[in-house]
Design an enzyme around this catalytic site. Sequence first.
Site, PDB file in Angstrom:
ATOM      1  N   GLU A   1       1.533 -41.833  11.957  1.00 26.08           N
ATOM      2  CA  GLU A   1       0.635 -40.887  12.622  1.00 26.08           C
ATOM      3  C   GLU A   1      -0.839 -41.270  12.449  1.00 26.08           C
ATOM      4  OE1 GLU A   1      -0.286 -36.103  12.372  1.00 26.08           O
ATOM      5  OE2 GLU A   1       1.635 -36.890  11.707  1.00 26.08           O
ATOM      6  N   ASP A   2      -1.234 -41.735  11.265  1.00 19.90           N
ATOM      7  CA  ASP A   2      -2.656 -41.902  10.953  1.00 19.90           C
ATOM      8  C   ASP A   2      -3.115 -43.342  10.765  1.00 19.90           C
ATOM      9  OD1 ASP A   2      -3.084 -39.155  11.047  1.00 19.90           O
ATOM     10  OD2 ASP A   2      -2.498 -38.890   8.956  1.00 19.90           O
TER      11      ASP A   2
ATOM     12  N   ASP B   1      10.296  -3.205  -9.466  1.00 19.13           N
ATOM     13  CA  ASP B   1      10.719  -4.573  -9.782  1.00 19.13           C
ATOM     14  C   ASP B   1       9.554  -5.554  -9.835  1.00 19.13           C
ATOM     15  OD1 ASP B   1      10.134  -4.490  -7.107  1.00 19.13           O
ATOM     16  OD2 ASP B   1      11.841  -5.707  -6.473  1.00 19.13           O
TER      17      ASP B   1
END
Length: 731
Positions: free
Chosen positions: A76-77, A259
């Site tokens: 991608e980069d 709780d």
Amino acid sequence: MMRQFELVERVKRYLPDADEDLLNRAYVYAMRAHGSQKRASGDPYFSHPLEVAAILTDLHVDEQTIAAAILHDMIEDTGTTRHDIESRFGENIAALVEGLTKLKKLDLVSKKAAQAENLRKLLLAVAADVRVLLVKLADRLHNMRTLHYVPPDKRARIAEETLEIYAPLAGRIGMQDMRDELEDISFRVLMPDAHLMMSKRLESLRSRAEGLIGIIETDLRAKLSANGIAGEIKGREKRLYSIWRKMERKSISFEQLSDIFAFRVIVGTVEECYQALGIIHQAWRFVPGRFKDYISTPKQNDYRSLHTTVLGPKHQRVELQIRTRGMDEVAEFGIAAHAAYKEGLVSADALAGTSKAYAWLRRTIELLAEGDNPEEFLEHTKLELFQDQVFCFTPKGLLIALPRGANAIDFAYAVHTDIGNNAVGCRINGRNAPLISELSNGDQVEILTTEGQVPPSAWEGLVATGKARSAIRRATREAVRRQFVGLGRRIVERAFQRAGKTYSEEKLIAALPRLARQTLDDVLTAVGRGEMYSGDVIKAVFPDFREEVAKAAAPGTGAGWFGVQGADKLKFKVPGQESAAGSIPIRGLSDDLPVRFAPGGGAVPGDRIVGILTPGEGITIYPIQSPALIAYDEEPWRWLDVRWDVDEHDPRRFWAQLIVSVINEPGSLAAIAQVIADTDANIDNIAMRAKTADFREMVLDIEVWDLKHLNAIISELRTKPVVANVERVIG
């Protein structure tokens, strides 16, 4: 930034035989490829894949997954291709990296569509190898930890996407700690004021409860030890977003939560889990309705544990989770801790066969990927992921997990799509109930079906699951398409008759290339929807055919023929002037054609009628004397010759509208209603409006059998002393 030898050491702590050479090569290759790239924080970009890899070492994943994490942004980069990675690191790692790579240059109209397509690509890769999801979640977690460096507008979008998709995905595969952190960071970004308020209240409660927590831990350990169980006690504090979500869902205050602080009791065996439960219930009073057995009925994400709430020391409510060490590991690390996964490189099919969480994820992905447009896919994914669950049973005992708020329609589609499409009713715990009944934990549901049903499109807005919504949309589309195919076939058949040609599907199929359609149904649908003229179909089948062009006449004048707009004309007879054999038979709204009746008064059998074709919608039926037809004088191609085809063995009523002027006195409405009842008609709707001080005007929507029946009603109404005038509305 973590150094090369530190990464190798982290992996070898839990995987002594790890492939050091693979890790070293991935480290060096990624560092060189990312070069001088920087993150928004100003740090070297390479620090990000290293942090992702570090997160995954805490999950004890294999070295191939670590290598994929180091390389996950390469395609991608950087200028790196899949082929480059495959040639250096092999097919498995290349497939993992490609599955983590966003789609580039998407030809889509919106960011939402692009987001959906990238999510679809990711999930399809996950279906083949769950390690893609592990790396993606670690990637998202590190990005969220550094989100404060991102511009505010982008920050909010990333946080919303994380809260709606990635945090639920982590929860669905059992990685609860990761889900909690993703949710808390998103909560802080999207609702900073609420986050700050909850932080202060939790800190105040924490300081008040500090001494009590120690007392509870000591008492628990002593009671288990006295009964021969060597249990490990862990305190747990509920995360801020979980507290906020529970307050919102149950509409309760912070003080009403029981709780916020809970304790995990870790024992050696399943038998000891139940022994510990008995010891605790004998020592402290059990709170009714607060016990859940997720050991005998595990959650969809493989989570197993016993949950109970008791009144502990000083009458303080205490939530306890009792589980084995193996269960605790799955609860903490989810699918990454699964025994089959930890054995090494297992196939996706093998993991799906042993992990409910992964099997569910693969089934869900397959359903989501069935041809919906990008926005629908994104919507259905969110519906499937972002829900708490209820567990119901079929009459044969099959367990069906559904999101909270699901109804019997969702249940039917969860069992099988055909059961959902054919559902007509249900029995819940042996009692007849509406299909829209919301289901509760433990319900036994039986779905009643009838063959040949089509689910109403209104169901789409009633269901809670993506599977049901997608199936309903698909069934509705198919039903509408079948209607348009039927209408198109009848239009084309009549066009062939008028042209003096014999209708032949084989000839039509041979002409598909000239019509630019792939299938016969595509052609018929286009004609039925008004997107293709029947004359064009004849020209495609018989290229040498010369159509007769005649002068267009105004509709209803009896001039004989209409010309169709365009260079090539196909003659149509004036509606109502053609023989019954050449017209399209019309039965009613439930016919297999996309038919509706004129909105200004309808039409009933016995009326001379005409059909107006509206592209994309079907046929609207008008009485031939309707003034609304004037609007279509210049569009003769839209006129269709139609005829009534009432089935004597299946009589049905048709809608008509009357305006009745009555004297304004008590009993007028009763007199009108009595006439309608006595003449075997039915009032569908009634509206009253003032005409003068002495008269009122009633607008009656009534259902009648035919024109003779309607005329008889009008005649009978006119005989009543309170009636001044009766007129039929023809729109």
